[in-house]
Enzyme design. Structure first.
Site, PDB file in Angstrom:
ATOM      1  N   ASP A   1      35.551   1.481  19.054  1.00  0.00           N
ATOM      2  CA  ASP A   1      34.625   2.207  18.189  1.00  0.00           C
ATOM      3  C   ASP A   1      34.269   3.563  18.770  1.00  0.00           C
ATOM      4  OD1 ASP A   1      34.717  -0.063  16.671  1.00  0.00           O
ATOM      5  OD2 ASP A   1      32.722  -0.766  17.219  1.00  0.00           O
TER       6      ASP A   1
ATOM      7  N   GLY B   1      24.902  -2.089   9.960  1.00  0.00           N
ATOM      8  CA  GLY B   1      25.276  -3.447   9.616  1.00  0.00           C
ATOM      9  C   GLY B   1      26.424  -3.574   8.647  1.00  0.00           C
ATOM     10  N   ALA B   2      27.116  -2.489   8.375  1.00  0.00           N
ATOM     11  CA  ALA B   2      28.194  -2.519   7.385  1.00  0.00           C
ATOM     12  C   ALA B   2      29.577  -2.606   8.018  1.00  0.00           C
ATOM     13  CB  ALA B   2      28.118  -1.278   6.502  1.00  0.00           C
TER      14      ALA B   2
ATOM     15  N   GLU C   1      41.806  -5.755  14.735  1.00  0.00           N
ATOM     16  CA  GLU C   1      40.446  -6.263  14.927  1.00  0.00           C
ATOM     17  C   GLU C   1      40.389  -7.250  16.079  1.00  0.00           C
ATOM     18  OE1 GLU C   1      37.898  -4.341  13.663  1.00  0.00           O
ATOM     19  OE2 GLU C   1      38.924  -4.722  11.770  1.00  0.00           O
ATOM     20  N   HIS C   2      39.413  -7.075  16.954  1.00  0.00           N
ATOM     21  CA  HIS C   2      39.199  -7.917  18.129  1.00  0.00           C
ATOM     22  C   HIS C   2      40.380  -7.837  19.097  1.00  0.00           C
ATOM     23  CE1 HIS C   2      35.424 -10.053  17.023  1.00  0.00           C
ATOM     24  NE2 HIS C   2      35.800  -9.674  15.814  1.00  0.00           N
TER      25      HIS C   2
ATOM     26  N   TYR D   1      30.423 -13.454  18.024  1.00  0.00           N
ATOM     27  CA  TYR D   1      31.310 -12.465  18.648  1.00  0.00           C
ATOM     28  C   TYR D   1      31.597 -12.865  20.087  1.00  0.00           C
ATOM     29  CZ  TYR D   1      33.196  -7.763  19.548  1.00  0.00           C
ATOM     30  OH  TYR D   1      34.014  -6.708  19.869  1.00  0.00           O
TER      31      TYR D   1
ATOM     32  N   GLU E   1      26.584  -0.310  25.465  1.00  0.00           N
ATOM     33  CA  GLU E   1      26.549  -1.423  24.515  1.00  0.00           C
ATOM     34  C   GLU E   1      26.709  -2.761  25.223  1.00  0.00           C
ATOM     35  OE1 GLU E   1      27.756  -2.253  19.944  1.00  0.00           O
ATOM     36  OE2 GLU E   1      27.905  -0.294  20.880  1.00  0.00           O
TER      37      GLU E   1
ATOM     38  N   SER F   1      30.402   0.868  12.351  1.00  0.00           N
ATOM     39  CA  SER F   1      30.092   1.272  13.716  1.00  0.00           C
ATOM     40  C   SER F   1      29.022   2.350  13.792  1.00  0.00           C
ATOM     41  CB  SER F   1      31.360   1.736  14.446  1.00  0.00           C
ATOM     42  OG  SER F   1      31.180   1.620  15.837  1.00  0.00           O
TER      43      SER F   1
ATOM     44  N   SER G   1      26.439   1.990  15.484  1.00  0.00           N
ATOM     45  CA  SER G   1      25.991   2.010  16.876  1.00  0.00           C
ATOM     46  C   SER G   1      26.849   2.956  17.718  1.00  0.00           C
ATOM     47  CB  SER G   1      26.020   0.603  17.468  1.00  0.00           C
ATOM     48  OG  SER G   1      27.319   0.044  17.409  1.00  0.00           O
TER      49      SER G   1
END
Length: 389
Positions: free
Chosen positions: A179, A129-130, A35-36, A231, A167, A133, A135
């Site tokens: 993603d 929003g979960a 993550e990140h 973020y 994005e 991804s 988007s």
């Protein structure tokens, strides 16, 4: 997918008065670990899931772009000549942002002023929003559709870059490329080891079914936005840490560099940097454990990842922490929050025989805490973006 495809085609016809030329879909994703790390040129290990977003599309004879979504009322219309980031806002910035980025890619290959207009209708089973991804699923479905309808011939890694550009440059979310890569390149029963610097990928067998294991998603139903300050501030801290340590990106550092980082950086920036450095190593360790010992051996890495995001990157929430801790107490092999943080979902790797007990116990823990009831469901690794028959 059959129901979503039928629904998507019917929705297109109801909105535009004619049948679409085709329907394309792309999956959401769960990030198993990493993550990140993507915008730090590091490693990530996502998997595509069975929930998908579909776009039914038709070419126009003029230069008008029209887009509609089951999730929002009305049709957004824009002339091609007005297709600039400044003119795109709201939910339509995602599909029209992809059209803008695709038109830029087309211009690099020749005149783009001959591209025809489009009608696009969006339908989705990916919860927004979960942290799954939604988007990127939208972006990749639209990119695949436009690539075919406009005859651009772009390869999937290029389409991932286009989704990321939309994005970053239109929506304003400073996300990496993980993603979109997962949505475009996913394979059934495989995770995708992604090198976010080279964009090289390796499909790694997961073996969850063979090991009688299930991956549960615990959607806390608390919303988050990647475009918000949380973020962006994490990304700025990572970039500042890389500059202070004299490297192009945190990918260029390893655990052995942590003592130097602690000496050079302020405490908060050091914690951000420590998360990325250790998370990159956890991705590689997870893949190595999968290949050598199987999925039952990866739990400790999932658990450690959550602690790092909670304490060093500080992107967890009370709901996510409760989802993880209660799943662990109920016998999960490993659990962690997944996605960009500040809400969204956690995942728990559980034995098939324990899945019902874990789901019920987590829901009860949320009720005792007075939280909104979570949405808990299993996911399996699925195939990537495709044109539907």
């Amino acid at each position: 997918m059959t129901d979503l495809a039928q629904r998507g085609r019917a929705f297109f016809t109801s909105q535009f008065g004619y049948a679409p030329e085709g329907l394309w879909s792309a999956p959401g994703r769960v990030n198993l670990i990493g993550e990140h790390t993507d915008y730090n040129d590091g490693f990530a290990f996502p998997l595509a899931i069975g929930m998908r977003t579909a776009v039914a599309a038709g070419l126009r004879t003029d230069r008008l772009l029209r887009v509609t979504s089951e999730s929002f009322p009305g049709v957004v219309e824009l002339d091609f000549e007005a297709l600039t980031p400044e003119n795109l806002q709201g939910w339509a910035a995602y599909p029209l942002g992809v059209a803008w980025a695709m038109s830029r890619a087309a211009a690099e290959r020749g005149p783009a002023d001959s591209l025809p207009g489009l009608d696009l209708a969006l339908s989705s089973d990916v919860p927004a929003g979960a942290g799954l991804s939604s988007s990127a699923a939208l972006e990749c479905a639209v990119a695949l559709a436009l690539n075919e309808l406009w005859g651009l011939g772009l390869e999937r890694p290029e389409l991932a870059r286009i989704g990321q550009l939309a994005e970053n440059g239109v929506v304003g979310a400073p996300t990496g490329i993980m993603d979109q890569s997962a949505s475009l390149l996913g394979e059934p029963d495989h995770g995708i080891l992604l090198d976010c610097r080279s964009l090289q990928t390796e499909a790694v067998p997961l073996g969850f079914a063979r090991g009688s294991l299930s991956l549960l998603v615990i959607d806390t139903r608390t919303s988050h936005s990647h475009a918000d300050g949380g973020y962006a501030s994490r990304r700025r801290a990572c970039e500042a840490g890389a500059r202070a340590l004299g490297v192009d990106a945190l990918r260029d550092l390893g655990p052995k560099d942590l003592p130097r980082a602690a000496a050079v950086l302020d405490p908060e920036t050091f914690r951000r940097v420590r998360h990325v450095i250790t998370e990159n190593q956890r991705v590689l360790d997870t893949v190595a454990a999968l290949q050598a010992e199987g999925p039952g051996a990866i739990g400790a890495f999932l658990d450690a990842s959550h602690l790092s995001m909670r304490d060093d990157f500080e992107i967890s929430t009370p709901e996510l922490d409760l989802a993880v801790s209660s799943a662990q107490q109920l016998g999960a092999i490993g659990a962690r929050m997944t996605g960009g943080g500040f809400g969204g979902a956690a995942i728990a790797l559980v034995r098939d025989a324990d899945a019902g007990t874990v789901a019920e116990g987590v829901a009860q823990a949320f009720a005792r805490a007075g939280f909104i009831a979570p949405n808990i469901f299993p996911v399996t690794a699925a195939g990537g973006a495709r044109r539907e028959p």
